[in-house]
Design a protein around this motif. Structure first.
Motif, mmCIF file in Angstrom:
data_model
loop_
_atom_site.group_PDB
_atom_site.id
_atom_site.type_symbol
_atom_site.label_atom_id
_atom_site.label_comp_id
_atom_site.label_asym_id
_atom_site.label_seq_id
_atom_site.Cartn_x
_atom_site.Cartn_y
_atom_site.Cartn_z
ATOM 1 N N ASP A 1 61.711 8.568 14.683
ATOM 2 C CA ASP A 1 62.878 9.303 13.844
ATOM 3 C C ASP A 1 63.677 9.707 15.151
ATOM 4 N N ASP A 2 63.131 10.844 15.631
ATOM 5 C CA ASP A 2 64.140 12.166 15.584
ATOM 6 C C ASP A 2 63.285 12.676 17.092
ATOM 7 N N ALA B 1 54.823 15.743 4.172
ATOM 8 C CA ALA B 1 53.682 15.352 3.767
ATOM 9 C C ALA B 1 52.681 15.701 2.584
ATOM 10 N N VAL C 1 56.602 17.858 14.788
ATOM 11 C CA VAL C 1 55.982 16.646 13.532
ATOM 12 C C VAL C 1 54.834 17.847 12.542
ATOM 13 N N ARG D 1 56.795 19.857 11.010
ATOM 14 C CA ARG D 1 57.299 20.677 9.734
ATOM 15 C C ARG D 1 57.854 19.200 8.918
ATOM 16 N N LYS D 2 57.092 17.999 10.239
ATOM 17 C CA LYS D 2 56.633 16.760 9.131
ATOM 18 C C LYS D 2 55.762 16.512 8.259
ATOM 19 N N THR E 1 51.675 10.342 11.480
ATOM 20 C CA THR E 1 53.381 11.175 11.194
ATOM 21 C C THR E 1 53.881 11.412 12.774
ATOM 22 N N ASP F 1 55.893 8.490 13.561
ATOM 23 C CA ASP F 1 56.982 8.390 12.958
ATOM 24 C C ASP F 1 58.299 9.029 12.979
ATOM 25 N N GLY F 2 57.531 10.632 14.050
ATOM 26 C CA GLY F 2 58.351 11.591 14.596
ATOM 27 C C GLY F 2 59.022 11.512 15.513
#
Length: 303
Positions: free
Chosen positions: A87-88, A139, A132, A134-135, A80, A83-84
Motif C-alpha cells: 500500500d505505502d 490492527a 509497519v 503503525r499498522k 501486515t 500489506d504495508g
C-alpha cells in the motif's frame, strides 16, 4: 605509413569507446542523485524487491518482539508487513534510496569513517519498519508500541564489491570528458589519414561494433556470474538483478545504439565501396572499348 598510423588510431578509438560510454553512464545515472532516484523509483512495484523487503522487515519485527519476551505469530506479522509494502511502499522506497545513494557516494568519496568501508552498502529499511509498527498498532496489536527504534539493513553491495568499484570510479568520473572526446576524435583522425576511405570505414564500423559487443559481454558476466556470489547474506538474486537492470538501462540502450551505428557505418561503406569498384571497372571497360574503336585499321587492301 599513413595507413598504419590511421589503423592504430582507429583501434585506440574503438578500444576507448566502452570506457567512454561507461564513464558517461557513471557520471549521469550513478553519480547524479536525481537520475539515480528516477531509475530506481519504479522498482517499488517489482515483486522481487517487495518480497525481499517484506522478508527482512518481518524478520526484524519478530526478532524485536521476541527480545521483549512477546510471542506474536510470524505469519500475522508477515501479512501486515506485506500489506504495508503493497500500500505505502513507494514513498518509503524513495527515501530509502536517497539514503543509500548518499552512503554509496560517501564511501566512494573516501568516507573517513572506517566502519563505512567495512559494512558495504545496504538498504536501511527503517521507514518501512516504522510504517509497519503503525499498522500493527492500528490492527490492535498493542505490543507494537513497545517495539524499539530499529534500522534493519539488507545488504546491497558488500565490502569486496565496493573496493572493486572504488578502484575505477574516481578515474572514470575524472576522465569522462577526455574519454568521451578522445574516442570519436581518434576514430575520425584515423579515417582521415587512410586514403582508402571505404575500407577504413568498414574497419572502423566493425571495430566500434565489436567494442560494444565486448562491453555487453562484460555486463552479462557481472549480472550472471559476479552478482550471484555478491548476494549471499543480502538481497535475493532476483532483487539484485532487478536493481542492476534498472541502473544499467541507459548503458545497455546506449551500447545497442552505438553497436547498430557501427554496423550501419560498415554496411554503408561496404555498399558504396562495391558501387565505386563497379563504377571504376565500367569506366575502364568503356575506355578500353573507346581506344580499340579509335585505333586505325591495319588491314592491307587486296590487289
Amino acid at each position: 605509413m599513413r595507413r598504419v598510423i590511421g589503423s592504430i588510431l582507429i583501434a585506440l578509438g574503438c578500444l576507448l569507446a566502452p570506457f567512454a560510454l561507461t564513464a558517461h553512464w557513471a557520471a549521469t545515472d550513478i553519480a547524479d542523485p536525481d537520475h539515480y532516484i528516477r531509475e530506481v523509483t519504479p522498482l517499488a512495484a517489482h515483486p522481487a524487491v517487495k518480497n525481499a523487503v517484506t522478508n527482512r522487515v518481518t524478520d526484524e519485527i519478530v526478532l524485536r518482539l521476541r527480545g521483549l519476551g512477546l510471542s506474536v505469530g510470524g505469519e500475522l506479522i508477515r501479512e501486515t508487513v506485506k500489506d504495508g509494502v503493497d500500500d505505502d511502499f513507494a514513498i518509503a522506497w524513495v527515501e530509502i534510496n536517497k539514503l543509500t545513494h548518499r552512503r554509496f557516494l560517501a564511501i566512494l568519496g573516501h568516507d573517513p569513517n572506517p566502519r563505512a568501508q567495512e559494512d558495504g552498502v545496504g538498504y536501511d529499511l527503517a521507514p518501512v519498519y516504522e510504517l509497519v509498527k503503525r499498522k500493527l498498532q492500528v490492527a490492535g496489536i498493542g505490543a507494537a508500541s513497545r517495539l524499539p527504534e530499529s534500522h534493519p539493513v539488507t545488504l546491497l553491495l558488500p565490502t569486496s564489491a565496493m573496493v572493486m568499484i572504488d578502484k575505477v570510479y574516481d578515474e572514470l568520473i575524472s576522465l569522462r570528458w577526455v574519454l568521451v572526446g578522445m574516442s570519436p576524435v581518434l576514430i575520425a583522425a584515423g579515417v582521415y589519414l587512410v586514403r582508402d576511405r571505404y575500407t577504413v570505414l568498414i574497419g572502423a564500423g566493425l571495430g566500434l561494433a565489436a567494442s560494444m559487443l565486448t562491453l555487453a559481454i562484460a555486463m552479462s558476466a557481472v549480472r550472471n556470474v559476479y552478482l550471484p556470489g555478491v548476494v549471499e547474506g543480502g538481497l535475493s538474486y532476483a532483487a539484485v538483478v532487478a536493481i542492476f537492470d534498472a541502473l544499467t538501462a541507459f548503458l545497455r540502450n546506449a551500447l545497442r545504439v552505438v553497436f547498430a551505428l557501427g554496423l550501419l557505418m560498415a554496411a554503408a561503406a561496404f555498399f558504396f565501396r562495391g558501387r565505386s569498384i563497379r563504377t571504376r571497372l565500367a569506366a575502364a571497360a568503356f575506355e578500353s572499348r573507346s581506344h580499340q574503336s579509335a585505333e586505325p585499321s591495319k588491314d592491307v587492301p587486296e590487289g
